[in-house]
Design a protein around this motif. Structure first.
Motif, PDB file in Angstrom:
ATOM      1  N   ASP A  20      13.223  -2.707   3.495  1.00 37.21           N
ATOM      2  CA  ASP A  20      14.413  -3.570   2.454  1.00 37.21           C
ATOM      3  C   ASP A  20      13.372  -5.476   3.172  1.00 37.21           C
ATOM      4  O   ASP A  20      13.245  -5.852   3.718  1.00 37.21           O
ATOM      5  CB  ASP A  20      15.814  -3.903   3.129  1.00 37.21           C
ATOM      6  CG  ASP A  20      16.767  -4.539   1.864  1.00 37.21           C
ATOM      7  OD1 ASP A  20      16.106  -4.790   1.115  1.00 37.21           O
ATOM      8  OD2 ASP A  20      17.534  -5.202   2.677  1.00 37.21           O
ATOM      9  N   GLU A  21      13.705  -5.829   1.443  1.00 35.36           N
ATOM     10  CA  GLU A  21      12.803  -6.842   1.625  1.00 35.36           C
ATOM     11  C   GLU A  21      11.409  -6.837   1.642  1.00 35.36           C
ATOM     12  O   GLU A  21      10.875  -7.817   2.502  1.00 35.36           O
ATOM     13  CB  GLU A  21      14.148  -7.943   2.867  1.00 35.36           C
ATOM     14  CG  GLU A  21      15.301  -8.841   2.580  1.00 35.36           C
ATOM     15  CD  GLU A  21      15.883  -9.523   1.202  1.00 35.36           C
ATOM     16  OE1 GLU A  21      15.118  -9.468   1.119  1.00 35.36           O
ATOM     17  OE2 GLU A  21      16.886  -9.669   1.448  1.00 35.36           O
ATOM     18  N   ALA A  22      11.108  -6.155   0.858  1.00 40.73           N
ATOM     19  CA  ALA A  22       9.642  -6.043   1.508  1.00 40.73           C
ATOM     20  C   ALA A  22       8.371  -6.896   1.247  1.00 40.73           C
ATOM     21  O   ALA A  22       7.441  -6.452   1.802  1.00 40.73           O
ATOM     22  CB  ALA A  22       9.183  -4.288   0.526  1.00 40.73           C
ATOM     23  N   MET A  31       1.101  -7.770  12.188  1.00 42.88           N
ATOM     24  CA  MET A  31       2.088  -6.241  12.531  1.00 42.88           C
ATOM     25  C   MET A  31       2.562  -5.679  11.879  1.00 42.88           C
ATOM     26  O   MET A  31       3.235  -4.361  12.235  1.00 42.88           O
ATOM     27  CB  MET A  31       1.699  -6.747  13.969  1.00 42.88           C
ATOM     28  CG  MET A  31       0.723  -7.683  14.919  1.00 42.88           C
ATOM     29  SD  MET A  31      -0.476  -6.010  15.280  1.00 42.88           S
ATOM     30  CE  MET A  31      -0.202  -4.959  16.322  1.00 42.88           C
ATOM     31  N   TRP A  32       3.747  -6.714  12.184  1.00 44.60           N
ATOM     32  CA  TRP A  32       4.574  -5.611  10.889  1.00 44.60           C
ATOM     33  C   TRP A  32       4.006  -5.176   9.632  1.00 44.60           C
ATOM     34  O   TRP A  32       4.753  -3.900  10.156  1.00 44.60           O
ATOM     35  CB  TRP A  32       6.108  -7.015  10.875  1.00 44.60           C
ATOM     36  CG  TRP A  32       6.984  -7.653  11.517  1.00 44.60           C
ATOM     37  CD1 TRP A  32       6.874  -8.353  12.448  1.00 44.60           C
ATOM     38  CD2 TRP A  32       7.878  -7.250  12.571  1.00 44.60           C
ATOM     39  NE1 TRP A  32       7.805  -8.830  13.048  1.00 44.60           N
ATOM     40  CE2 TRP A  32       8.741  -7.832  13.398  1.00 44.60           C
ATOM     41  CE3 TRP A  32       8.404  -5.504  12.108  1.00 44.60           C
ATOM     42  CZ2 TRP A  32       9.634  -7.427  14.315  1.00 44.60           C
ATOM     43  CZ3 TRP A  32       9.206  -4.843  13.495  1.00 44.60           C
ATOM     44  CH2 TRP A  32      10.070  -5.767  14.046  1.00 44.60           C
ATOM     45  N   ALA A  33       3.870  -5.489   8.956  1.00 45.30           N
ATOM     46  CA  ALA A  33       2.829  -4.401   7.937  1.00 45.30           C
ATOM     47  C   ALA A  33       2.601  -3.099   8.335  1.00 45.30           C
ATOM     48  O   ALA A  33       2.401  -1.955   7.840  1.00 45.30           O
ATOM     49  CB  ALA A  33       2.501  -5.341   7.158  1.00 45.30           C
ATOM     50  N   MET A  34       1.715  -3.095   9.199  1.00 43.40           N
ATOM     51  CA  MET A  34       0.683  -2.281   9.944  1.00 43.40           C
ATOM     52  C   MET A  34       1.718  -1.026  10.541  1.00 43.40           C
ATOM     53  O   MET A  34       1.892   0.083  10.048  1.00 43.40           O
ATOM     54  CB  MET A  34      -0.186  -2.669  11.026  1.00 43.40           C
ATOM     55  CG  MET A  34      -1.615  -3.788  10.487  1.00 43.40           C
ATOM     56  SD  MET A  34      -2.783  -3.012  11.704  1.00 43.40           S
ATOM     57  CE  MET A  34      -1.943  -5.248  12.611  1.00 43.40           C
ATOM     58  N   GLY A  35       2.922  -1.612  11.518  1.00 40.29           N
ATOM     59  CA  GLY A  35       3.397  -0.709  11.957  1.00 40.29           C
ATOM     60  C   GLY A  35       4.636  -0.094  11.007  1.00 40.29           C
ATOM     61  O   GLY A  35       4.637   1.755  10.619  1.00 40.29           O
ATOM     62  N   VAL A  36       4.782  -1.220  10.046  1.00 43.28           N
ATOM     63  CA  VAL A  36       5.698  -0.199   8.796  1.00 43.28           C
ATOM     64  C   VAL A  36       4.494   0.886   7.811  1.00 43.28           C
ATOM     65  O   VAL A  36       4.944   1.898   7.616  1.00 43.28           O
ATOM     66  CB  VAL A  36       5.737  -0.924   7.551  1.00 43.28           C
ATOM     67  CG1 VAL A  36       6.578  -0.570   6.437  1.00 43.28           C
ATOM     68  CG2 VAL A  36       7.661  -2.310   8.430  1.00 43.28           C
ATOM     69  N   GLY A  37       3.493   0.165   7.393  1.00 38.15           N
ATOM     70  CA  GLY A  37       2.435   1.062   6.968  1.00 38.15           C
ATOM     71  C   GLY A  37       2.752   2.521   7.720  1.00 38.15           C
ATOM     72  O   GLY A  37       2.336   3.513   7.535  1.00 38.15           O
ATOM     73  N   LEU A  38       2.816   2.814   9.095  1.00 42.38           N
ATOM     74  CA  LEU A  38       2.548   3.739  10.238  1.00 42.38           C
ATOM     75  C   LEU A  38       3.525   4.386   9.769  1.00 42.38           C
ATOM     76  O   LEU A  38       3.689   5.527  10.055  1.00 42.38           O
ATOM     77  CB  LEU A  38       2.137   3.418  11.222  1.00 42.38           C
ATOM     78  CG  LEU A  38       1.306   3.034  11.972  1.00 42.38           C
ATOM     79  CD1 LEU A  38      -0.100   2.865  12.743  1.00 42.38           C
ATOM     80  CD2 LEU A  38       0.216   4.301  11.645  1.00 42.38           C
ATOM     81  N   ILE A  47      10.077   3.851   0.235  1.00 33.08           N
ATOM     82  CA  ILE A  47      10.827   3.430  -1.224  1.00 33.08           C
ATOM     83  C   ILE A  47      10.854   1.482  -0.725  1.00 33.08           C
ATOM     84  O   ILE A  47      11.579   1.407  -0.074  1.00 33.08           O
ATOM     85  CB  ILE A  47      12.032   3.452  -1.647  1.00 33.08           C
ATOM     86  CG1 ILE A  47      11.587   5.096  -1.838  1.00 33.08           C
ATOM     87  CG2 ILE A  47      12.625   2.628  -2.296  1.00 33.08           C
ATOM     88  CD1 ILE A  47      13.234   5.892  -2.587  1.00 33.08           C
ATOM     89  N   PRO A  48       9.763   0.960  -1.375  1.00 34.26           N
ATOM     90  CA  PRO A  48       9.749  -0.345  -1.246  1.00 34.26           C
ATOM     91  C   PRO A  48      10.996  -1.193  -1.809  1.00 34.26           C
ATOM     92  O   PRO A  48      11.215  -0.912  -2.995  1.00 34.26           O
ATOM     93  CB  PRO A  48       8.227  -1.609  -1.368  1.00 34.26           C
ATOM     94  CG  PRO A  48       7.912   0.248  -1.585  1.00 34.26           C
ATOM     95  CD  PRO A  48       8.558   0.907  -2.175  1.00 34.26           C
ATOM     96  N   ILE A  68       3.522   2.700  -0.377  1.00 30.65           N
ATOM     97  CA  ILE A  68       3.925   3.815  -0.954  1.00 30.65           C
ATOM     98  C   ILE A  68       2.912   5.518  -0.807  1.00 30.65           C
ATOM     99  O   ILE A  68       2.938   6.499  -0.624  1.00 30.65           O
ATOM    100  CB  ILE A  68       4.151   3.652  -2.409  1.00 30.65           C
ATOM    101  CG1 ILE A  68       5.476   2.682  -2.902  1.00 30.65           C
ATOM    102  CG2 ILE A  68       4.319   4.877  -3.088  1.00 30.65           C
ATOM    103  CD1 ILE A  68       5.302   1.993  -3.966  1.00 30.65           C
ATOM    104  N   ASP A  69       1.023   4.682  -0.950  1.00 28.34           N
ATOM    105  CA  ASP A  69       0.444   5.768  -1.303  1.00 28.34           C
ATOM    106  C   ASP A  69      -0.753   4.918  -0.773  1.00 28.34           C
ATOM    107  O   ASP A  69      -1.253   4.273  -2.414  1.00 28.34           O
ATOM    108  CB  ASP A  69       0.367   6.531  -1.894  1.00 28.34           C
ATOM    109  CG  ASP A  69      -0.605   8.138  -1.488  1.00 28.34           C
ATOM    110  OD1 ASP A  69      -1.518   6.936  -0.418  1.00 28.34           O
ATOM    111  OD2 ASP A  69      -0.520   9.505  -2.382  1.00 28.34           O
TER     112      ASP A  69
END
Length: 580
Positions: A20-22, A31-38, A47-48, A68-69
């Motif tokens: 949510d709130e992607a 760091m947050w983006a890399m964590g969510v990416g993992l 689903i963003p 997504i990919d």
């Protein structure tokens, strides 16, 4: 990673990851983006979700596609650049048809909630400035033009080097200061030292200095109306080079911590030479609230004692509190909160600027008594001043929602605004109150200042215009004539026009059209806008004198700036073409 997983025959950990709130993760290196990416890599599906899938460039959508990919072509910058390169609706539609049909599920309130939500209207209220209010703005405008010239010259493409990155930061810093002093001259130069005095909810902790402990003699941003001592500046150059925020000081520009880039005030720390309190013989504010308020290097303090001209910070604050420079015709305006002492020995309170007066008049005179107001700004200092006026002058109960509050306190303030029949005004920073909240109790949304991206305003506005709202929602922007406000309004108009291109169905997705702004194009647009708006203002002041209000920039000049028609701009600025 995918090849390793396939060889190991590992099953996904998650059936689905929903973000949510992607749009908060637009920097894929954070760091947050890399964590969510993992997490998304370990899921069957990701689903963003976001109402604003853009920021300034198409790469923001590419970042969302990464979750997504990461193997998809649409994660790459060149995919979006090629898709929108021609800039016309037909080519963009053809290039993005497959992507939209496969990956984009788009819904808007106009279709999903048609007939359910009340209507919404938006207006821009131009506030005529008096020429005597421009003394601080002109200082920052000169610095801004210098930055834009350097940036435009050095910026070749999106893959810029760290030096150019610093220039971009300086541009944003200067724009922050310019936008703030258009609200009131006090807001620039760490003005919360004074603005907090007028806020009933923020004046409770005044025992220590409210400004960073910097030298008032050689640190320009603490005294924007007084030229910096050049000898002191050179003498302390070695110390300034050790500051954590050197890049914000190279052109003597202050980044107000209230800007959307970084909500909390940054402490600029001096290393090397010791800072000494400016004594009460020079500093009028010394001893207020139990301690010294202003500081200087030891060598600088000797210079100040020899000159015996007083504390430069106090002199500067006095000019900005009373909106009065030496040898200048006085700006006739109202004084607010006269019983509150700011500088001992001087009249209390502060003089209202044209914009502050306009906002106050609109709330008091134009808002029905039974309606509630959400008043938004990117600067907490402006909220301090308005809270003081509404509370002390009109007896109105106000709630505050900004970065000064803990999460628990902020939640309590929001609930008080929603439930109390006497609390009619919510003063909120866009950074804190612009997303994730439901404030349908208010049906008037007032923006005191603007941001580059108009969709930031839309998201903040939608805190009120959502399911549960029963009244018509009225949105108003307050823009000073002949100022950076009109430049920002012009940038908003440019970006909003280009936003409609990608979907080709009249809805706004983001700034992805063929004219989408990268930093080079943004600096060019800002340069043209400054030349046009400020040039027209100076011509008007020269013709009509210092007693006439500054008129708004005419629409013909705005159209010329947007079209990059320099010949037409020149004719308009010279008065060879009349207004539309």
């Amino acid at each position: 990673f995918y090849a390793t997983q396939k060889r190991a025959n590992k099953e996904p950990v998650f059936e689905m990851v929903v973000i949510d709130e992607a749009h908060q993760l637009k920097n894929r290196k954070a760091m947050w983006a890399m964590g969510v990416g993992l997490m998304s890599l370990h899921a069957k599906r990701c689903i963003p979700l976001t109402g604003t899938p853009y920021g300034n460039r198409a790469t923001d959508l590419g970042t969302l596609m990464t979750f997504i990919d990461p193997r998809l072509r649409s994660t790459r910058t060149d995919f979006w650049r090629n898709a929108t390169s021609l800039g016309d609706v037909r080519s963009i539609t053809e290039n993005l048809t497959d992507w939209k049909e496969t990956y984009l599920v788009r819904r808007t309130k106009d279709t999903v909630l048609k007939g359910i939500l009340p209507s919404i209207s938006s207006s821009s209220k131009t506030v005529p400035q008096h020429p005597s209010e421009l003394f601080v703005q002109k200082k920052y405008e000169a610095s801004m033009k210098k930055i834009l010239g350097t940036l435009t010259q050095n910026l070749k493409d999106d893959n810029f080097n760290p030096f150019v990155r610093n220039e971009v930061d300086l541009m944003l810093a200067c724009m922050a200061s310019l936008r703030s002093v258009c609200i009131h001259p006090l807001l620039g130069g760490k003005g919360r030292e004074i603005t907090k005095l007028f806020s009933p909810s923020r004046n409770k902790n005044l025992k220590e200095s409210n400004i960073s402990k910097c030298c008032v003699h050689c640190y320009q941003s603490l005294r924007p109306t007084i030229p910096c001592d050049e000898e002191a500046r050179k003498r302390n150059e070695k110390d300034r080079n050790r500051r954590k925020k050197l890049k914000l000081n190279r052109l003597n520009i202050d980044l107000d911590g209230d800007d959307i880039v970084d909500e909390d005030d940054e402490e600029i720390i001096e290393y090397g030479e010791i800072l000494m309190p400016v004594p009460p013989s020079l500093c009028k504010r010394h001893g207020m609230y139990g301690g010294p308020q202003h500081f200087a290097h030891e060598n600088c303090l000797q210079d100040l004692l020899l000159a015996n001209d007083g504390c430069p910070r106090c002199v500067d604050l006095s000019r900005r509190i009373h909106i009065q420079m030496e040898n200048q015709a006085p700006f006739q305006s109202r004084y607010y909160c006269k019983f509150i002492e700011t500088i001992p020995g001087e009249p209390g309170g502060f003089k209202g600027s044209s914009k502050i007066n306009a906002v106050v008049d609109h709330v008091i005179q134009s808002i029905p008594k039974d309606d509630k107001v959400l008043l938004l700004s990117f600067f907490k200092g402006s909220l301090d001043l308005l809270e003081g006026i509404f509370y002390h002058e009109y007896g109105l109960d106000c709630a505050r929602f900004d970065g000064d509050l803990t999460a628990e306190h902020a939640s309590a303030e929001l609930e008080r605004f929603k439930r109390s029949p006497t609390c009619k005004i919510l003063l909120a920073s866009v950074q804190s109150g612009g997303t994730g909240l439901n404030i349908v109790e208010a049906n008037h949304v007032l923006f005191i200042d603007r941001w580059f991206n108009p969709f930031v305003h839309s998201q903040a506005r939608d805190r009120c215009h959502r399911i549960g709202q029963k009244k018509e929602v009225e949105v108003a922007f307050f823009d000073n004539s002949g100022s950076v406000d009109e430049v920002m309004r012009l940038v908003n108009k440019f970006k909003a026009q280009n936003a409609k291109v990608v979907l080709s169905d009249g809805t706004d997705l983001g700034d992805l059209g063929g004219n989408a702004l990268n930093y080079m194009e943004l600096s060019g647009l800002l340069g043209r806008a400054f030349d046009g708006v400020i040039g027209a203002r100076e011509r008007s002041v020269a013709e009509k004198g210092l007693d006439a209000l500054v008129p708004p920039t005419c629409e013909s000049l705005v159209d010329a700036i947007l079209a990059n028609d320099r010949k037409l701009m020149t004719k308009m600025m010279r008065g060879e073409i009349t207004k539309k």
